[in-house]
Design a protein around this motif. Structure first.
Motif, PDB file in Angstrom:
ATOM      1  N   UNK A 240       0.824  -1.209   0.000  1.00  0.00           N
ATOM      2  CA  UNK A 240       0.000   0.000   0.000  1.00  0.00           C
ATOM      3  C   UNK A 240       0.853   1.252   0.000  1.00  0.00           C
ATOM      4  N   UNK A 241       0.207   2.354   0.303  1.00  0.00           N
ATOM      5  CA  UNK A 241       0.879   3.650   0.286  1.00  0.00           C
ATOM      6  C   UNK A 241       1.641   3.888   1.584  1.00  0.00           C
ATOM      7  N   UNK A 242       2.759   4.573   1.469  1.00  0.00           N
ATOM      8  CA  UNK A 242       3.557   4.925   2.641  1.00  0.00           C
ATOM      9  C   UNK A 242       2.994   6.215   3.228  1.00  0.00           C
ATOM     10  N   UNK A 243       2.697   6.209   4.508  1.00  0.00           N
ATOM     11  CA  UNK A 243       2.206   7.393   5.200  1.00  0.00           C
ATOM     12  C   UNK A 243       3.399   8.313   5.475  1.00  0.00           C
ATOM     13  N   UNK A 244       3.275   9.580   5.120  1.00  0.00           N
ATOM     14  CA  UNK A 244       4.361  10.538   5.328  1.00  0.00           C
ATOM     15  C   UNK A 244       4.810  10.634   6.777  1.00  0.00           C
TER      16      UNK A 244
END
Length: 154
Positions: free
Chosen positions: A6-10
């Motif tokens: 999934x997407x990496x959280x900043x």
């Protein structure tokens, strides 16, 4: 265990200055710069007319610049404005590490950087903030593409 899909959280990408995270950081940006040089050569005699319109490029230098922004906080325990400003005043490089949360032993950028600027903003009736600008001081120990360097997973 860290999320690997999934997407990496900043919020999971962190920045350390001299071994301590940038405190109350709202954002940071790493910019990987290439200095280039155009090379225009005459095409081979057998090439079609107009084929010499395209220029080649060569890389003549690499650099990394980092910017960060954060909130001023009275009880800062990490590296906030109060802790970073004296490092600027010494005029010496600081050690920087960029890494994923929980993986601080595997930074994807690590090296010496100069604090190019540190700025404080204190608007009336609003949160006081600071911004930090860093530039590499020589070749970093770890960066994307360097042999033996860690890489941010896709």
């Amino acid at each position: 265990m860290a999320e690997t899909s999934g997407f990496i959280n900043g919020s999971d990408i962190l920045l350390k200055v001299d071994g301590k995270a940038v405190g109350h950081c709202s954002t940071h940006t790493l910019t990987f710069n290439s200095e280039t040089k155009d090379r225009a050569v005459k095409p081979a005699a057998t090439a079609t007319k107009g084929s010499g319109l395209w220029k080649g490029k060569g890389v003549t230098g690499l650099s990394i610049s980092i910017s960060a922004e954060g909130f001023r906080f009275y009880n800062e325990t990490e590296n906030g404005f109060e802790q970073l400003a004296p490092s600027w005043g010494k005029g010496q490089s600081v050690e920087i590490e960029a890494f994923k949360r929980g993986e601080d032993q595997k930074p994807y950028v690590k090296g010496n950087f100069i604090i190019a600027s540190i700025e404080e903003s204190s608007p009336a009736t609003d949160d006081a903030t600071y911004s930090l600008s860093l530039e590499n001081d020589g070749e970093p120990e770890v960066y994307p593409g360097k042999a033996g360097s860690a890489v941010v997973s896709k």
